[in-house]
Design a protein around this motif. Structure first.
Motif, PDB file in Angstrom:
ATOM      1  N   GLU A   1      -7.139  -2.847  15.765  1.00  0.00           N
ATOM      2  CA  GLU A   1      -7.092  -3.402  14.415  1.00  0.00           C
ATOM      3  C   GLU A   1      -5.949  -2.771  13.615  1.00  0.00           C
ATOM      4  OE1 GLU A   1     -10.622  -4.322  11.244  1.00  0.00           O
ATOM      5  OE2 GLU A   1     -11.067  -2.935  12.886  1.00  0.00           O
ATOM      6  N   LEU A   2      -5.810  -1.468  13.742  1.00  0.00           N
ATOM      7  CA  LEU A   2      -4.767  -0.733  13.030  1.00  0.00           C
ATOM      8  C   LEU A   2      -3.373  -1.199  13.465  1.00  0.00           C
ATOM      9  CD1 LEU A   2      -5.205   1.426  10.885  1.00  0.00           C
ATOM     10  CD2 LEU A   2      -4.852   3.156  12.641  1.00  0.00           C
ATOM     11  N   VAL A   3      -3.194  -1.409  14.747  1.00  0.00           N
ATOM     12  CA  VAL A   3      -1.908  -1.900  15.265  1.00  0.00           C
ATOM     13  C   VAL A   3      -1.601  -3.278  14.688  1.00  0.00           C
ATOM     14  CG1 VAL A   3      -0.701  -2.705  17.351  1.00  0.00           C
ATOM     15  CG2 VAL A   3      -1.959  -0.544  17.392  1.00  0.00           C
TER      16      VAL A   3
ATOM     17  N   ASP B   1       1.598  -3.958  12.285  1.00  0.00           N
ATOM     18  CA  ASP B   1       2.604  -4.963  12.678  1.00  0.00           C
ATOM     19  C   ASP B   1       2.804  -5.985  11.570  1.00  0.00           C
ATOM     20  OD1 ASP B   1       3.083  -3.765  15.117  1.00  0.00           O
ATOM     21  OD2 ASP B   1       1.840  -5.164  16.272  1.00  0.00           O
ATOM     22  N   CYS B   2       1.707  -6.438  11.009  1.00  0.00           N
ATOM     23  CA  CYS B   2       1.756  -7.426   9.927  1.00  0.00           C
ATOM     24  C   CYS B   2       2.483  -6.863   8.703  1.00  0.00           C
ATOM     25  CB  CYS B   2       0.333  -7.811   9.563  1.00  0.00           C
ATOM     26  SG  CYS B   2       0.134  -9.528   9.176  1.00  0.00           S
ATOM     27  N   LEU B   3       2.111  -5.652   8.308  1.00  0.00           N
ATOM     28  CA  LEU B   3       2.727  -5.005   7.143  1.00  0.00           C
ATOM     29  C   LEU B   3       4.235  -4.846   7.327  1.00  0.00           C
ATOM     30  CD1 LEU B   3       0.222  -2.079   6.490  1.00  0.00           C
ATOM     31  CD2 LEU B   3       0.623  -4.026   4.998  1.00  0.00           C
ATOM     32  N   LEU B   4       4.619  -4.362   8.486  1.00  0.00           N
ATOM     33  CA  LEU B   4       6.035  -4.096   8.748  1.00  0.00           C
ATOM     34  C   LEU B   4       6.838  -5.389   8.853  1.00  0.00           C
ATOM     35  CD1 LEU B   4       5.576  -1.119  11.212  1.00  0.00           C
ATOM     36  CD2 LEU B   4       6.341  -1.006   8.827  1.00  0.00           C
TER      37      LEU B   4
ATOM     38  N   VAL C   1      -8.467   2.255   6.148  1.00  0.00           N
ATOM     39  CA  VAL C   1      -7.289   1.713   6.848  1.00  0.00           C
ATOM     40  C   VAL C   1      -6.046   2.481   6.419  1.00  0.00           C
ATOM     41  CG1 VAL C   1      -5.833  -0.326   7.180  1.00  0.00           C
ATOM     42  CG2 VAL C   1      -8.323  -0.573   7.104  1.00  0.00           C
ATOM     43  N   LEU C   2      -5.886   2.647   5.115  1.00  0.00           N
ATOM     44  CA  LEU C   2      -4.731   3.370   4.586  1.00  0.00           C
ATOM     45  C   LEU C   2      -4.706   4.808   5.094  1.00  0.00           C
ATOM     46  CD1 LEU C   2      -2.262   3.458   2.736  1.00  0.00           C
ATOM     47  CD2 LEU C   2      -3.806   4.072   0.868  1.00  0.00           C
ATOM     48  N   SER C   3      -5.836   5.479   5.029  1.00  0.00           N
ATOM     49  CA  SER C   3      -5.908   6.872   5.489  1.00  0.00           C
ATOM     50  C   SER C   3      -5.481   7.014   6.941  1.00  0.00           C
ATOM     51  CB  SER C   3      -7.333   7.408   5.327  1.00  0.00           C
ATOM     52  OG  SER C   3      -7.679   7.465   3.973  1.00  0.00           O
ATOM     53  N   GLU C   4      -5.938   6.107   7.778  1.00  0.00           N
ATOM     54  CA  GLU C   4      -5.581   6.148   9.199  1.00  0.00           C
ATOM     55  C   GLU C   4      -4.096   5.848   9.417  1.00  0.00           C
ATOM     56  OE1 GLU C   4      -7.445   6.919  12.007  1.00  0.00           O
ATOM     57  OE2 GLU C   4      -8.990   7.561  10.597  1.00  0.00           O
TER      58      GLU C   4
ATOM     59  N   LEU D   1       1.971   4.597  13.964  1.00  0.00           N
ATOM     60  CA  LEU D   1       2.373   3.232  13.642  1.00  0.00           C
ATOM     61  C   LEU D   1       3.354   3.161  12.473  1.00  0.00           C
ATOM     62  CD1 LEU D   1      -1.149   1.657  14.079  1.00  0.00           C
ATOM     63  CD2 LEU D   1       0.734   1.692  15.729  1.00  0.00           C
ATOM     64  N   LEU D   2       3.399   4.205  11.666  1.00  0.00           N
ATOM     65  CA  LEU D   2       4.391   4.337  10.601  1.00  0.00           C
ATOM     66  C   LEU D   2       5.205   5.588  10.894  1.00  0.00           C
ATOM     67  CD1 LEU D   2       2.255   3.686   7.368  1.00  0.00           C
ATOM     68  CD2 LEU D   2       3.710   2.052   8.590  1.00  0.00           C
ATOM     69  N   ASN D   3       6.387   5.675  10.275  1.00  0.00           N
ATOM     70  CA  ASN D   3       7.136   6.914  10.441  1.00  0.00           C
ATOM     71  C   ASN D   3       6.989   7.779   9.191  1.00  0.00           C
ATOM     72  OD1 ASN D   3       9.287   6.215   8.558  1.00  0.00           O
ATOM     73  ND2 ASN D   3      10.165   4.914  10.153  1.00  0.00           N
TER      74      ASN D   3
END
Length: 136
Positions: free
Chosen positions: A12-14, A18-21, A42-45, A51-53
């Protein structure tokens, strides 16, 4: 950060990342706006994931664009590195480290071995620079 509710699965996080980016492209402000509306778990994870830099997380918290070398250094580190800390620069003999401790973003000034002072909040980047300048 609100952390109520269940943490999302990695799949789910991936999908969310992907959607956000994809939606925000290279626009950091667009990414920040999208991150701000995510549920707390979700934000905390995401903010400490691979998945983010570290640059994206730095900008999310501080809305501060450091010099190009600092940005590149942060772009090369996954956000998961922030739990241990990522050195953002060295000024004279002092280092500034960006880390996330218990969900709180920090800028830590160290002598390379021991933390000297820790800064929190939206002004942490500027406050840490002022501190270094005052000690020189």
């Amino acid at each position: 950060m609100d952390s109520d509710g269940p943490a999302p699965s990695f799949t789910e996080l991936v999908r969310i990342a992907d959607c956000l980016l994809e939606e925000s492209g290279e626009d950091e402000d667009a990414l920040v706006r999208r991150l701000q509306v995510l549920p707390g778990p979700v934000l905390s994870e995401l903010l400490v994931s691979d998945l983010l830099n570290a640059w994206q997380v730095f900008y999310y918290f501080f809305r501060n664009a450091p010099d190009e070398l600092v940005r590149e250094r942060l772009e090369l580190e996954p956000a998961s590195s922030l739990e241990h800390g990522v050195e953002i620069d060295e000024i004279e003999l002092l280092n500034r480290v960006f880390r996330i401790k218990k969900g709180i973003p920090e800028i830590v000034v160290t002598d390379g071995k021991e933390p000297l002072k820790t800064f929190f909040g939206p002004s942490a980047v500027d406050d840490s620079l002022s501190y270094i300048e005052s000690t020189l």
